[in-house]
Design a protein around this motif. Sequence first.
Motif, mmCIF file in Angstrom:
data_model
loop_
_atom_site.group_PDB
_atom_site.id
_atom_site.type_symbol
_atom_site.label_atom_id
_atom_site.label_comp_id
_atom_site.label_asym_id
_atom_site.label_seq_id
_atom_site.Cartn_x
_atom_site.Cartn_y
_atom_site.Cartn_z
ATOM 1 N N HIS A 58 41.890 -71.795 107.255
ATOM 2 C CA HIS A 58 41.307 -72.795 106.372
ATOM 3 C C HIS A 58 40.357 -72.113 105.389
ATOM 4 C CE1 HIS A 58 42.837 -76.466 108.103
ATOM 5 N NE2 HIS A 58 42.495 -76.075 109.318
ATOM 6 N N ARG A 102 38.205 -74.803 110.623
ATOM 7 C CA ARG A 102 37.647 -75.433 109.425
ATOM 8 C C ARG A 102 36.123 -75.487 109.481
ATOM 9 N NH1 ARG A 102 39.684 -79.235 112.851
ATOM 10 N NH2 ARG A 102 38.286 -80.938 113.428
ATOM 11 N N SER A 144 41.326 -78.915 104.741
ATOM 12 C CA SER A 144 41.469 -79.447 106.099
ATOM 13 C C SER A 144 41.313 -80.955 106.059
ATOM 14 C CB SER A 144 40.400 -78.850 107.014
ATOM 15 O OG SER A 144 39.114 -79.320 106.650
ATOM 16 N N ARG A 145 41.418 -81.578 107.246
ATOM 17 C CA ARG A 145 41.067 -82.988 107.335
ATOM 18 C C ARG A 145 39.548 -83.117 107.282
ATOM 19 N NH1 ARG A 145 39.302 -84.571 112.542
ATOM 20 N NH2 ARG A 145 39.694 -83.032 114.181
ATOM 21 N N THR A 185 38.248 -83.013 100.734
ATOM 22 C CA THR A 185 39.163 -82.355 101.661
ATOM 23 C C THR A 185 40.597 -82.675 101.275
ATOM 24 O OG1 THR A 185 39.189 -84.217 103.227
ATOM 25 C CG2 THR A 185 37.494 -82.518 103.559
#
Length: 259
Positions: free
Chosen positions: A161, A181, A208-209, A228
């Motif tokens: 990430h 992340r 990332s989420r 994000t």
Amino acid sequence: MTNVETTIRRFDRVASGGERTGHDRAVAVEAPVAIEVNGLGYAVLMTTPGDLVDLAHGFALAERLVDSVDEVIEVSAHATDAGTLLRVTLVPERHDRVADRVRHRVSESSCGLCGIENLEQALRPLPSLHARSRADDAALFAAAAALRDHQPLAQATGATHAAALCSVDGAIRLVREDVGRHNAFDKLIGAMRRQGLDWDGGFALLSSRCSFELVEKAVLAGCPLLATVSAATTLALDRAAAAGLALRTLVRADAMLAS
């Protein structure tokens, strides 16, 4: 220890009757890093073992062990057979904070979040965020389009990430990468503080989420807007709204969610 190893073979699909060929491919390193703060064992992170000094500073801020990186006296990394020991020394005035958090973390790890005291520690109140980003939608789209070019580890391995500091116009100013992340964001925040960089009306962009941990790190770092590339969880949305953090999620080339 390097950030990548070349230990796996890649095989490409070929048409029927064609010759199958293999190529070496880089693999991202994921290794344990034990963090010791003022002589007390604090946490073990599974991380990409680069930019560890940045990681230590960002982690100390995110854990609320310090109020500024000026309170971090020294960070030293020591290689062991099992991984890396990261020794962090804070000013003596912060020792009580460390001891208190170690006590809570020990009780949490014994049986999960198993009591109201532990639950309160897991979701500690966040400060109200008053900073606001001046970046518009075009800036977010520009940053999202450029992020891949600033991810050498992801390009080589497909397994890491990135966390990026972006300017008001969407230019990417600084990036840190990691297999985690949250580690990437800690590294970015630590690097910013060590280099004297601020958000300056810009924003953070993560590949990332949007999890609640990232929201908390953003708020504690004074980030005015968190973007994000994947979606947010309910807890992330709730925590961001309570703290006044602007979110942009599912950021794509021509669309995103705003909250």
